[in-house]
Design a protein around this motif. Structure first.
Motif, PDB file in Angstrom:
ATOM      1  N   GLU A 129       0.823  -1.195   0.000  1.00 53.19           N
ATOM      2  CA  GLU A 129       0.000   0.000   0.000  1.00 53.19           C
ATOM      3  C   GLU A 129       0.866   1.257   0.000  1.00 53.19           C
ATOM      4  O   GLU A 129       0.692   2.158  -0.819  1.00 53.19           O
ATOM      5  CB  GLU A 129      -0.913  -0.030   1.244  1.00 53.19           C
ATOM      6  N   VAL A 130       1.829   1.316   0.909  1.00 55.32           N
ATOM      7  CA  VAL A 130       2.656   2.517   1.051  1.00 55.32           C
ATOM      8  C   VAL A 130       3.563   2.700  -0.161  1.00 55.32           C
ATOM      9  O   VAL A 130       3.661   3.781  -0.730  1.00 55.32           O
ATOM     10  CB  VAL A 130       3.510   2.430   2.336  1.00 55.32           C
ATOM     11  N   VAL A 131       4.202   1.621  -0.579  1.00 60.60           N
ATOM     12  CA  VAL A 131       5.216   1.764  -1.620  1.00 60.60           C
ATOM     13  C   VAL A 131       4.609   2.047  -2.983  1.00 60.60           C
ATOM     14  O   VAL A 131       5.185   2.770  -3.790  1.00 60.60           O
ATOM     15  CB  VAL A 131       6.119   0.511  -1.670  1.00 60.60           C
ATOM     16  N   SER A 132       3.398   1.529  -3.236  1.00 62.75           N
ATOM     17  CA  SER A 132       2.831   1.779  -4.564  1.00 62.75           C
ATOM     18  C   SER A 132       2.455   3.250  -4.728  1.00 62.75           C
ATOM     19  O   SER A 132       2.183   3.697  -5.829  1.00 62.75           O
ATOM     20  CB  SER A 132       1.631   0.875  -4.813  1.00 62.75           C
ATOM     21  N   LYS A 133       2.450   4.021  -3.644  1.00 61.21           N
ATOM     22  CA  LYS A 133       2.153   5.448  -3.761  1.00 61.21           C
ATOM     23  C   LYS A 133       3.400   6.291  -3.944  1.00 61.21           C
ATOM     24  O   LYS A 133       3.329   7.505  -4.068  1.00 61.21           O
ATOM     25  CB  LYS A 133       1.407   5.914  -2.507  1.00 61.21           C
ATOM     26  N   VAL A 134       4.562   5.655  -3.931  1.00 60.88           N
ATOM     27  CA  VAL A 134       5.791   6.424  -4.024  1.00 60.88           C
ATOM     28  C   VAL A 134       5.932   7.022  -5.417  1.00 60.88           C
ATOM     29  O   VAL A 134       5.693   6.355  -6.423  1.00 60.88           O
ATOM     30  CB  VAL A 134       7.010   5.540  -3.705  1.00 60.88           C
ATOM     31  N   SER A 135       6.288   8.306  -5.445  1.00 62.37           N
ATOM     32  CA  SER A 135       6.434   9.012  -6.706  1.00 62.37           C
ATOM     33  C   SER A 135       7.556   8.380  -7.536  1.00 62.37           C
ATOM     34  O   SER A 135       8.610   8.046  -7.011  1.00 62.37           O
ATOM     35  CB  SER A 135       6.742  10.476  -6.381  1.00 62.37           C
ATOM     36  N   THR A 136       7.312   8.215  -8.849  1.00 58.49           N
ATOM     37  CA  THR A 136       8.315   7.516  -9.664  1.00 58.49           C
ATOM     38  C   THR A 136       9.641   8.254  -9.708  1.00 58.49           C
ATOM     39  O   THR A 136      10.675   7.628  -9.873  1.00 58.49           O
ATOM     40  CB  THR A 136       7.837   7.334 -11.123  1.00 58.49           C
ATOM     41  N   ILE A 137       9.617   9.586  -9.543  1.00 63.46           N
ATOM     42  CA  ILE A 137      10.910  10.263  -9.630  1.00 63.46           C
ATOM     43  C   ILE A 137      11.752   9.959  -8.390  1.00 63.46           C
ATOM     44  O   ILE A 137      12.937  10.226  -8.367  1.00 63.46           O
ATOM     45  CB  ILE A 137      10.786  11.796  -9.835  1.00 63.46           C
ATOM     46  N   LEU A 138      11.139   9.351  -7.383  1.00 65.62           N
ATOM     47  CA  LEU A 138      11.898   9.046  -6.161  1.00 65.62           C
ATOM     48  C   LEU A 138      12.226   7.553  -6.030  1.00 65.62           C
ATOM     49  O   LEU A 138      12.477   7.075  -4.930  1.00 65.62           O
ATOM     50  CB  LEU A 138      11.111   9.517  -4.935  1.00 65.62           C
ATOM     51  N   HIS A 139      12.240   6.826  -7.124  1.00 59.23           N
ATOM     52  CA  HIS A 139      12.471   5.388  -6.995  1.00 59.23           C
ATOM     53  C   HIS A 139      13.871   5.034  -6.497  1.00 59.23           C
ATOM     54  O   HIS A 139      14.043   4.075  -5.767  1.00 59.23           O
ATOM     55  CB  HIS A 139      12.173   4.683  -8.321  1.00 59.23           C
ATOM     56  N   THR A 140      14.859   5.810  -6.911  1.00 57.89           N
ATOM     57  CA  THR A 140      16.204   5.511  -6.409  1.00 57.89           C
ATOM     58  C   THR A 140      16.320   5.767  -4.909  1.00 57.89           C
ATOM     59  O   THR A 140      16.783   4.900  -4.175  1.00 57.89           O
ATOM     60  CB  THR A 140      17.268   6.300  -7.203  1.00 57.89           C
ATOM     61  N   PRO A 141      15.850   6.946  -4.415  1.00 55.34           N
ATOM     62  CA  PRO A 141      15.845   7.121  -2.957  1.00 55.34           C
ATOM     63  C   PRO A 141      14.995   6.065  -2.246  1.00 55.34           C
ATOM     64  O   PRO A 141      15.341   5.646  -1.151  1.00 55.34           O
ATOM     65  CB  PRO A 141      15.242   8.509  -2.760  1.00 55.34           C
ATOM     66  N   LEU A 142      13.919   5.612  -2.892  1.00 54.43           N
ATOM     67  CA  LEU A 142      13.099   4.565  -2.266  1.00 54.43           C
ATOM     68  C   LEU A 142      13.949   3.317  -2.053  1.00 54.43           C
ATOM     69  O   LEU A 142      13.950   2.715  -0.984  1.00 54.43           O
ATOM     70  CB  LEU A 142      11.891   4.220  -3.140  1.00 54.43           C
ATOM     71  N   MET A 143      14.678   2.951  -3.099  1.00 53.38           N
ATOM     72  CA  MET A 143      15.454   1.726  -2.977  1.00 53.38           C
ATOM     73  C   MET A 143      16.532   1.887  -1.914  1.00 53.38           C
ATOM     74  O   MET A 143      16.759   1.001  -1.104  1.00 53.38           O
ATOM     75  CB  MET A 143      16.064   1.348  -4.309  1.00 53.38           C
ATOM     76  N   SER A 144      17.178   3.044  -1.901  1.00 55.26           N
ATOM     77  CA  SER A 144      18.248   3.173  -0.926  1.00 55.26           C
ATOM     78  C   SER A 144      17.680   3.389   0.479  1.00 55.26           C
ATOM     79  O   SER A 144      18.276   2.939   1.462  1.00 55.26           O
ATOM     80  CB  SER A 144      19.237   4.253  -1.372  1.00 55.26           C
ATOM     81  N   GLY A 145      16.494   4.005   0.571  1.00 53.56           N
ATOM     82  CA  GLY A 145      15.860   4.136   1.883  1.00 53.56           C
ATOM     83  C   GLY A 145      15.414   2.785   2.419  1.00 53.56           C
ATOM     84  O   GLY A 145      15.626   2.461   3.589  1.00 53.56           O
TER      85      GLY A 145
END
Lengths: 91, 452
Positions: free
Chosen positions: A17-33
């Motif tokens: 639920e949370v991750v599917s809302k992550v903005s695509t421009i932030l995918h790299t920070p998502l992965m490293s976070g």
């Protein structure tokens, strides 16, 4: 044991639920976070090292603490560095 | 009241908020800090709930910090993917070690304990060695081409079967020697898994390995009966899974094909010797094209980052904007070396994130774009991916730049892109080619547009 399973299943749903809302421009920070978050294994590493009676267990435990710390600290710092750069239009 | 459990709950909430913060760039940084605070809380709580070896633990934490902080501070933004791969690998290794150590300490934990231990050790080892190979590929210490061992698939299946048998054997014998063997088999499996993955597909391998480490951590939560590890590990597992799926979609290929079907070498273009005409332009031609446009789209690829041309691109964009021209950037999901990498590289060059557009934002209005400036990208604008079922990249969503009014293709040479596929767009009459180093060309363009 069923308690842990319940927590696991609920966490799966929260995660998706949370991750599917992550903005695509932030995918790299998502992965490293996310990477920094799995460094939470540091908690496990401290718990086992803190009850090790010495010998091989102590050595392995300390190695785990060291590696997990690299994971946590490095992960959060590098994510912060990246996110700092995402500023809005007004500079 | 159990303060320890309560602290772990608070930490878990912080992690969820950290991920939630990433839904918009505005709150993302604050979210990450919340996550770090949660982590600090959890670690301090764990530290005060144990009684032995405290000094040694502090020393190990200090050593890890001394390694982690400088590494994270100094890494170049182009090298983020390999850094993430390394951090991911050490996390996987730590999970495997935790489970192994707990197994040595606990005499008999029951079947579920054994299953969780086996899973953590296996997945953690795969994640560690796989991440190391990924790092070596991205850092170009080893070849970025797929490495196909003779009978590679047979070897992989054999090692996987051995791992399975060892895992079962551990369940029945409780032997720690067998568990160590299982860890070694896992290491071999990780290497075999990443070797055949080609350079352009490595980002997928990273996000999958990220999910693996998350699962290993979640499984270690079962081993230790620790809810925080389960929740945090599962969150990471979910995020890795979603990213992997998105990346596979962005490449238009099923995941299994990417991981196991190493890009079949591109068929040599039929006929071979046939020379086709392209139109090469001068810097002045392109400057005029840009200077009198109303709307410009920049499509950057990894070549832009390699040439360190992000700043030059941003300066040119600002100059055009000051002339009243609308400028946007079209960012393909696979541009760069990991999902979203190009966004980070442009953000580093102070490009406002509002100008970073995705495929779906840009493609519908492509017909009204006057000039598309393709810098260091190739496959993501190749119409073959849309029109030619025989193309190796057929099915990959692309920017329909051939529908724009004109295209400027900045290229070093006529060499095909990463996938080794010829690009029909180069021969399109709308296309002007501008040969040369991306940074140099952009700088020259900047001067030429100023002179208009």
């Amino acid at each position: 044991m069923i308690d842990l399973l319940t927590i696991f299943v609920l966490a799966v749903f929260v995660g998706f639920e949370v991750v599917s809302k992550v903005s695509t421009i932030l995918h790299t920070p998502l992965m490293s976070g996310a990477n920094a978050i799995h460094g939470v294994i540091l908690v496990g590493a401290i718990l086992i090292t803190g009850q090790a009676e010495g010998g091989i267990e102590l050595v392995l435990g300390l190695l785990a603490v060291f590696l997990a710390t690299v994971n946590v600290v490095g992960g959060f710092v590098v994510t912060d560095r990246m996110l700092e750069m995402f500023k809005g239009h007004k500079r | 009241m159990n303060w320890v459990q309560l602290a772990y709950l608070a930490a878990a909430l912080c992690f969820i908020l950290a991920l939630k913060g990433l839904s918009t760039p505005r709150y993302a940084r604050a979210g990450n800090l919340v996550g770090a605070a949660g982590m600090a809380l959890a670690v301090v709580t764990a530290f005060f709930s144990v009684s032995h070896n405290l000094v040694l633990i502090l020393v190990a934490v200090a050593a890890g910090t001394a390694v982690g902080i400088p590494a994270a501070r100094q890494v170049k933004m182009t090298a983020i993917p390999q850094m993430v791969a390394l951090f991911n690998g050490v996390g996987g290794a730590a999970a495997a070690l935790v489970a192994l150590t707990e197994f040595l300490e606990v005499a008999d934990g029951g079947v579920l304990f054994d299953v969780a231990t086996v899973l953590t050790v296996l997945i953690g080892s795969v994640s560690f060695s796989g991440s190391v190979v990924t790092f070596l590929k991205l850092q170009e210490i080893m070849t970025t081409r797929p490495v196909l061992l003779p009978a590679g698939q047979v070897i992989s299946i054999a090692v996987a079967a051995v791992s399975g048998l060892l895992a079962l054997a551990v369940l029945f014998t409780d032997s720690s020697a067998l568990l160590v063997l299982l860890a070694l088999a896992g290491l071999a499996l990780g290497v075999l898994f990443v070797l055949p993955v080609g350079g352009a597909d490595v980002p997928i391998a990273i996000s999958l390995l990220n999910a693996f480490t998350g699962l290993a951590v979640a499984a270690s939560g079962y081993v230790l009966g620790n809810t925080l590890l389960i929740v945090a590990g599962t969150l990471v597992g979910a995020s890795g899974t979603i990213l992997t799926r998105l990346m596979a979609q962005a490449m238009g290929r099923p995941l299994t094909n990417i991981l196991f079907g190493a890009f079949k070498a591109a068929p040599p273009s039929a006929g071979g010797g046939e020379q086709r005409t392209v139109r090469a332009g001068t810097v002045e031609d392109v400057a005029i094209l840009l200077g009198y446009a109303h709307s410009v789209l920049v499509v950057p690829g990894y070549g832009l980052a390699v040439a360190q041309a992000q700043h030059a691109a941003r300066e040119l964009a600002q100059l055009l904007e000051s002339r009243g021209i609308s400028v946007n950037y079209g960012i393909h999901p696979v541009a760069g070396r990991m999902p979203g990498h190009m966004n980070v590289l442009l953000a580093e060059a102070d490009v406002p994130y509002e100008q970073l557009k995705e495929l779906d934002d840009v493609n519908p209005g492509m017909g009204s774009v006057d000039v598309v400036l393709v810098v260091g990208a190739n496959d993501v604008v190749n119409p073959g991916a849309r029109d030619e079922p025989s193309s190796p990249i057929y099915g990959m969503p692309i920017f329909d730049v051939d529908k724009a009014k004109s295209v400027v293709f900045m290229k070093r040479s006529m060499r095909p892109g990463f996938a080794g596929v010829d690009n029909e767009l180069l021969y399109n009459p709308k296309t002007t080619l501008l040969f040369g180093d991306a940074k140099e060309s952009l700088t020259k363009l900047l001067t030429a547009v100023k002179a208009l």
